[in-house]
Structures are given as C-alpha cells and as structure tokens.
Design a protein around this motif. Sequence first.
Motif, PDB file in Angstrom:
ATOM      1  N   PHE A 360       0.944  -1.151   0.110  1.00 53.69           N
ATOM      2  CA  PHE A 360       0.002  -0.124   0.118  1.00 53.69           C
ATOM      3  C   PHE A 360       0.738   1.276  -0.081  1.00 53.69           C
ATOM      4  O   PHE A 360       1.996   1.260   0.185  1.00 53.69           O
ATOM      5  CB  PHE A 360      -0.992   0.049   1.228  1.00 53.69           C
ATOM      6  CG  PHE A 360      -0.228  -0.083   2.555  1.00 53.69           C
ATOM      7  CD1 PHE A 360      -0.281   1.368   3.197  1.00 53.69           C
ATOM      8  CD2 PHE A 360       0.380  -0.967   3.165  1.00 53.69           C
ATOM      9  CE1 PHE A 360       0.680   1.599   4.599  1.00 53.69           C
ATOM     10  CE2 PHE A 360       1.046  -0.881   4.502  1.00 53.69           C
ATOM     11  CZ  PHE A 360       1.147   0.459   4.914  1.00 53.69           C
ATOM     12  N   ASN A 361       0.346   2.214  -0.324  1.00 57.09           N
ATOM     13  CA  ASN A 361       0.897   3.839   0.009  1.00 57.09           C
ATOM     14  C   ASN A 361      -0.241   4.698   0.720  1.00 57.09           C
ATOM     15  O   ASN A 361      -1.478   4.258   0.459  1.00 57.09           O
ATOM     16  CB  ASN A 361       1.343   4.326  -1.194  1.00 57.09           C
ATOM     17  CG  ASN A 361       2.609   3.711  -1.924  1.00 57.09           C
ATOM     18  OD1 ASN A 361       3.583   3.842  -0.989  1.00 57.09           O
ATOM     19  ND2 ASN A 361       2.917   3.539  -3.103  1.00 57.09           N
ATOM     20  N   GLN A 368       9.229   5.308   2.672  1.00 57.23           N
ATOM     21  CA  GLN A 368      10.563   5.251   3.515  1.00 57.23           C
ATOM     22  C   GLN A 368      10.122   6.183   4.831  1.00 57.23           C
ATOM     23  O   GLN A 368      10.340   5.673   5.704  1.00 57.23           O
ATOM     24  CB  GLN A 368      11.587   5.994   2.607  1.00 57.23           C
ATOM     25  CG  GLN A 368      12.269   5.454   1.717  1.00 57.23           C
ATOM     26  CD  GLN A 368      11.203   5.059   0.333  1.00 57.23           C
ATOM     27  OE1 GLN A 368      10.641   5.850   0.009  1.00 57.23           O
ATOM     28  NE2 GLN A 368      11.265   3.899  -0.329  1.00 57.23           N
ATOM     29  N   ALA A 369       9.224   7.191   4.682  1.00 58.56           N
ATOM     30  CA  ALA A 369       9.023   7.916   5.918  1.00 58.56           C
ATOM     31  C   ALA A 369       8.324   7.182   6.882  1.00 58.56           C
ATOM     32  O   ALA A 369       8.312   7.103   7.957  1.00 58.56           O
ATOM     33  CB  ALA A 369       8.270   9.372   5.535  1.00 58.56           C
ATOM     34  N   ILE A 370       6.993   6.381   6.240  1.00 60.24           N
ATOM     35  CA  ILE A 370       6.367   5.367   6.999  1.00 60.24           C
ATOM     36  C   ILE A 370       7.002   4.378   7.790  1.00 60.24           C
ATOM     37  O   ILE A 370       6.951   4.005   8.784  1.00 60.24           O
ATOM     38  CB  ILE A 370       5.262   4.869   6.079  1.00 60.24           C
ATOM     39  CG1 ILE A 370       4.233   5.856   5.574  1.00 60.24           C
ATOM     40  CG2 ILE A 370       4.367   3.875   6.805  1.00 60.24           C
ATOM     41  CD1 ILE A 370       3.340   6.554   6.355  1.00 60.24           C
ATOM     42  N   ALA A 371       8.151   3.862   6.871  1.00 60.64           N
ATOM     43  CA  ALA A 371       8.922   2.534   7.331  1.00 60.64           C
ATOM     44  C   ALA A 371       9.666   3.227   8.424  1.00 60.64           C
ATOM     45  O   ALA A 371       9.707   2.665   9.658  1.00 60.64           O
ATOM     46  CB  ALA A 371       9.609   1.860   6.293  1.00 60.64           C
ATOM     47  N   ASP A 372      10.406   4.372   8.301  1.00 55.27           N
ATOM     48  CA  ASP A 372      11.174   4.724   9.449  1.00 55.27           C
ATOM     49  C   ASP A 372      10.304   5.116  10.762  1.00 55.27           C
ATOM     50  O   ASP A 372      10.876   4.930  11.768  1.00 55.27           O
ATOM     51  CB  ASP A 372      11.964   6.028   8.812  1.00 55.27           C
ATOM     52  CG  ASP A 372      12.901   5.710   8.086  1.00 55.27           C
ATOM     53  OD1 ASP A 372      13.514   4.652   8.010  1.00 55.27           O
ATOM     54  OD2 ASP A 372      13.425   6.722   7.496  1.00 55.27           O
ATOM     55  N   ALA A 373       9.136   5.837  10.512  1.00 54.16           N
ATOM     56  CA  ALA A 373       8.308   6.146  11.617  1.00 54.16           C
ATOM     57  C   ALA A 373       7.785   4.725  12.415  1.00 54.16           C
ATOM     58  O   ALA A 373       7.793   4.697  13.737  1.00 54.16           O
ATOM     59  CB  ALA A 373       7.206   6.789  11.190  1.00 54.16           C
ATOM     60  N   ASP A 383       9.913  -1.280   2.970  1.00 58.30           N
ATOM     61  CA  ASP A 383       9.475  -0.400   1.833  1.00 58.30           C
ATOM     62  C   ASP A 383      10.316  -0.708   0.634  1.00 58.30           C
ATOM     63  O   ASP A 383      11.347  -1.180   0.637  1.00 58.30           O
ATOM     64  CB  ASP A 383       9.614   1.264   2.138  1.00 58.30           C
ATOM     65  CG  ASP A 383      10.935   1.376   2.629  1.00 58.30           C
ATOM     66  OD1 ASP A 383      11.701   2.080   1.583  1.00 58.30           O
ATOM     67  OD2 ASP A 383      11.673   1.187   3.715  1.00 58.30           O
ATOM     68  N   GLY A 384       9.944  -0.134  -0.637  1.00 61.35           N
ATOM     69  CA  GLY A 384      10.616  -0.444  -1.731  1.00 61.35           C
ATOM     70  C   GLY A 384       9.996  -1.029  -2.879  1.00 61.35           C
ATOM     71  O   GLY A 384       8.835  -1.066  -3.087  1.00 61.35           O
ATOM     72  N   HIS A 385      10.976  -1.642  -3.970  1.00 66.22           N
ATOM     73  CA  HIS A 385      10.386  -1.820  -5.163  1.00 66.22           C
ATOM     74  C   HIS A 385       9.776  -3.580  -5.071  1.00 66.22           C
ATOM     75  O   HIS A 385       9.310  -4.110  -6.020  1.00 66.22           O
ATOM     76  CB  HIS A 385      11.417  -1.983  -6.219  1.00 66.22           C
ATOM     77  CG  HIS A 385      12.590  -2.304  -5.844  1.00 66.22           C
ATOM     78  ND1 HIS A 385      12.824  -3.796  -5.811  1.00 66.22           N
ATOM     79  CD2 HIS A 385      13.860  -1.842  -5.731  1.00 66.22           C
ATOM     80  CE1 HIS A 385      14.308  -3.843  -5.554  1.00 66.22           C
ATOM     81  NE2 HIS A 385      15.058  -2.794  -5.364  1.00 66.22           N
ATOM     82  N   MET A 386      10.455  -4.270  -3.678  1.00 67.30           N
ATOM     83  CA  MET A 386       9.700  -5.559  -3.536  1.00 67.30           C
ATOM     84  C   MET A 386      10.381  -6.678  -4.787  1.00 67.30           C
ATOM     85  O   MET A 386       9.969  -7.634  -4.850  1.00 67.30           O
ATOM     86  CB  MET A 386       8.304  -5.733  -3.731  1.00 67.30           C
ATOM     87  CG  MET A 386       7.702  -4.738  -2.540  1.00 67.30           C
ATOM     88  SD  MET A 386       8.202  -4.893  -0.952  1.00 67.30           S
ATOM     89  CE  MET A 386       7.867  -3.308  -0.360  1.00 67.30           C
ATOM     90  N   MET A 399      10.571   3.088  -9.242  1.00 64.90           N
ATOM     91  CA  MET A 399      11.529   2.286  -8.391  1.00 64.90           C
ATOM     92  C   MET A 399      12.055   2.634  -7.282  1.00 64.90           C
ATOM     93  O   MET A 399      12.594   1.762  -5.988  1.00 64.90           O
ATOM     94  CB  MET A 399      12.513   1.678  -9.454  1.00 64.90           C
ATOM     95  CG  MET A 399      11.883   0.610 -10.354  1.00 64.90           C
ATOM     96  SD  MET A 399      11.629  -1.003  -9.702  1.00 64.90           S
ATOM     97  CE  MET A 399      13.523  -1.856  -9.368  1.00 64.90           C
ATOM     98  N   GLU A 400      12.434   3.845  -7.284  1.00 64.50           N
ATOM     99  CA  GLU A 400      13.187   4.558  -6.123  1.00 64.50           C
ATOM    100  C   GLU A 400      12.329   4.483  -4.985  1.00 64.50           C
ATOM    101  O   GLU A 400      12.930   4.448  -3.622  1.00 64.50           O
ATOM    102  CB  GLU A 400      13.659   6.062  -6.411  1.00 64.50           C
ATOM    103  CG  GLU A 400      14.549   6.150  -7.919  1.00 64.50           C
ATOM    104  CD  GLU A 400      13.820   5.808  -9.101  1.00 64.50           C
ATOM    105  OE1 GLU A 400      12.499   5.824  -8.981  1.00 64.50           O
ATOM    106  OE2 GLU A 400      14.636   5.493  -9.932  1.00 64.50           O
ATOM    107  N   THR A 401      11.267   4.465  -4.990  1.00 62.56           N
ATOM    108  CA  THR A 401      10.391   4.708  -3.481  1.00 62.56           C
ATOM    109  C   THR A 401       9.362   3.407  -3.624  1.00 62.56           C
ATOM    110  O   THR A 401       9.225   2.941  -2.411  1.00 62.56           O
ATOM    111  CB  THR A 401       9.332   5.990  -3.815  1.00 62.56           C
ATOM    112  OG1 THR A 401       8.640   6.100  -4.742  1.00 62.56           O
ATOM    113  CG2 THR A 401      10.542   7.024  -3.504  1.00 62.56           C
ATOM    114  N   GLY A 402       8.813   2.934  -4.719  1.00 60.17           N
ATOM    115  CA  GLY A 402       7.907   1.835  -4.530  1.00 60.17           C
ATOM    116  C   GLY A 402       6.673   1.980  -3.594  1.00 60.17           C
ATOM    117  O   GLY A 402       5.951   2.969  -3.681  1.00 60.17           O
ATOM    118  N   CYS A 403       6.645   1.012  -2.578  1.00 63.26           N
ATOM    119  CA  CYS A 403       5.405   0.973  -1.704  1.00 63.26           C
ATOM    120  C   CYS A 403       5.883   0.575  -0.498  1.00 63.26           C
ATOM    121  O   CYS A 403       6.983   0.276  -0.161  1.00 63.26           O
ATOM    122  CB  CYS A 403       4.294   0.244  -2.461  1.00 63.26           C
ATOM    123  SG  CYS A 403       4.661  -1.376  -2.935  1.00 63.26           S
TER     124      CYS A 403
END
Length: 431
Positions: A360-361, A368-373, A383-386, A399-403
């Motif tokens: 999801f997003n 990346q912000a969600i994963a860090d939090a 997080d990322g491109h899986m 690809m740089e941010t993904g989900c």
Amino acid sequence: MSPQSAAPARAKPIETKAFPVAEARAQFPALQPDRAGSFIFFDNAAGAQIPQSVLDAVNHHLLDHNVQRGGRYGKSRQVDQAIADARESVAVLINAANPAEICFGMNATSFIRMVSLAIGQTLGPSRNEIVVTDMDHDANIATWLQLEKAGAKFQWWRMREDGTLHPDDLKPLLSNRTRLVAFTKTAHSIGSIVDVAAAAKLAHDAGAEVFIDCVHFGPHGLIDVQAWDCDYLVCSGYKTFAPHMGFLWGKYDALKRLPTFREDFIPDEPPYKIEAGTFIYENVSGMSAAVRYLESIGQMVAPGKSNARRQDIVTAMDAIRGYEKVLAGAMIKLLKANGATIYGISDEDRLDGRVPTICFNIPGHTPQAIADAMDAVGIGIRDGHMYAPRLMKRLNLPMETGCIRVSLVHYNTLDEVARFGAELAKIVGKK
C-alpha cells in the motif's frame, strides 16, 4: 518407469478448535518479551522467525554429527539419515509422490536458474516459447528472459487490474510452440493467489511444462503438487519457519530428463543429479523440524484426531488459512480507514484470493517515511520495489520509492494489527 511411493489422497478437513496463536507464539524464542520487547514482526515475507524445535535440530547437527555424509562411520551415517528424513518431511509437506523428487540447495533463486539453464538446452525451433508474468518476483522473470540467448521467445501473462492472474488470460498465449509456463502461486508483493491447477491443465493441454515459484505461499497455505499437477516447484525454507535453505521439487521423470551439471561419479538420477556440491546439512535438518512444527499445529487444533503426518499438515494449513484471513481482513480495514491505496485485492469479501501480505501507499507520505516512523515505535515493515520492477511499472510506482509492505503470518495477532493501526493513524495525522 519412475520409482513411486503410495500417494495419499487429499486428506479431508476435520473438526478443529480455535486457532492457538498464543501456543504457537510460545514456541518462537525471537517473539518472547525478554528478547523482542514489544517489537512487532510485520516483515515476514522477507523471512519468518523460527521455533525452538528448529533451533534444536540445527544445534543437534552441529554438535553431534557435523561431518560429511557418505562415510561408513556412525556419525556420517547419521547425516545420511537426517537428509533422508528431511526429504521425507518435505515430501509430506508438499504431497510429493516420492521423496527422491525433493532436491536440497541454497535458495529458490539458484534452483530457478539451474532449471532455466537446463530448459534452455532443450529448446528447439518448433517449441521455444516461455510464458512469464508481470506479477512475479524478478527471480522468476529475469532468469527465464536470459534464455533469449538460447533462442527462447516470450509471451507475457499479464496481471489484471484486480491484481490477479486469470487462467482465462493464459489460454490464448499457449500453442504448440510453448515449452514452459513460469509463474508464482502467490505474489510475494501484493499477496494474490493463483489457481495453479487450472493454469497447469491449460499448459499441459498445449504440451508445455509448468514451473511454480511457491516461496511466498509456503507459510500460508496447503501445497499439493499432485493435485496442482505442476512439473517443477521451488520453495525457500527461511520463509517457512526454517533456516536459510531452498528446495526444488519436480516430477521424477521431469527431473530425470533435465540436462544438469554433475561430476562423473554422481548418479544421473534425482535428487543427486540436481544437488551440485555440498548443501548446508544443518539447515536441511532445520527444514525437517519446521515441517514437524507445522504438524504440531495440526495436532493443537485437532488433538487426537489424526495419526498421519499429511493429515496433520492439512489440518494445520487449513487452520492457518482461516486465521490469517481474519488478520488480513483486520489489516485491510484499518488501512482503508487511514486513506491507504491498497494494491491488489482490497475487497474484504475476496480474502480467499489473497494471503496477509499487503502492499500500500499513503498519499502525501513516502514509503520510506512510513517505514522509518514505524521502526521508531518498534514495528518492522518493508518499503521499496519488492524485487518486482515489472509490477512496479504496472502499478505506476517509481522504483526509487515503490510502496510499503506489511506481511503477517500465523504467529501475528489482532492486537499487533491494532497497534500498527494506531501508530499509522498518528503518522497520517501529523501531515
């Protein structure tokens, strides 16, 4: 004629009690408060935790018979027996007709590459097409695409907008030129489940073989290679409550035909012709113990109801599927409440079509912000491109941010889902 052992019929579900999540969690040292604190493991698709019985099996090998197999002395024979026992255990897990169809090695990706190189040697001008999908892990796509150098041509089985692969879309891609169809049983990214049996029938009707990446389905549901009628299947132990290792299953005659590398003294028979070099024996023993652990889940939910290993596996995986649908439904509900864009199946009435692995997003927040939090409050997500660039393209994600991916298994709880939801609400509310 290939050697066969009696293949049990699909065992029938039996009456069970509520899923024993507390009892299951108690068997995993990494989940205990004195070690994990309040940390929540929601990155299980990248690798699950292991129960104490698996640790014990690994330690037993390393402490009591950490020697090479094939010797005449007792400790070496113990290794031979442990490997034979592990083949039998994995055969029970996936309902293989013959333990000799179970081949051990480092990981699923290396087996995909090995089989692809062998298939590449069998391509001819009249049957050189391979079907791949845009929903798979790239290991089950790029590996096959490398066979273009060997003359392979490719057809793409495309995921529909509902986030699933439909066998109806496979049928027009098949012809008398199709050599093999390669696809996943369950998307490691968005959790969608594929009807292997239906796709395999279509492929076989066209004279093609079927290769299944079952890595992500292993911890979530019942594998039955005979009922599915696939030709090859790979799994990774570390996704299925075992240490890092992988195994390949293939129909005996299919493995027998594969042209593979082997030293001259190695028999040209499965599984030996497949297992180049020495694999990690202690981790194979751990895989055997992981199967026994899953059998124990079956015995927990239906005590005294079975005296057969495969029946215990069927009972366990049916119970796990039922419990995980509850987890998936709760997670999807709270993601929707927080405004998430969910990729794949998000209809709570269609949970039979997915496992509790959800990408999801959140609009306005980077993955990346969600994963860090979440890390800051003791929740591990990914997080990322899986490892799925073609899927990212289909979903129009860079690809740089993904989900973001949350991936749950049967030792996770509704309380953990609720805590994740509360933390996500705080993050969303801070925008």
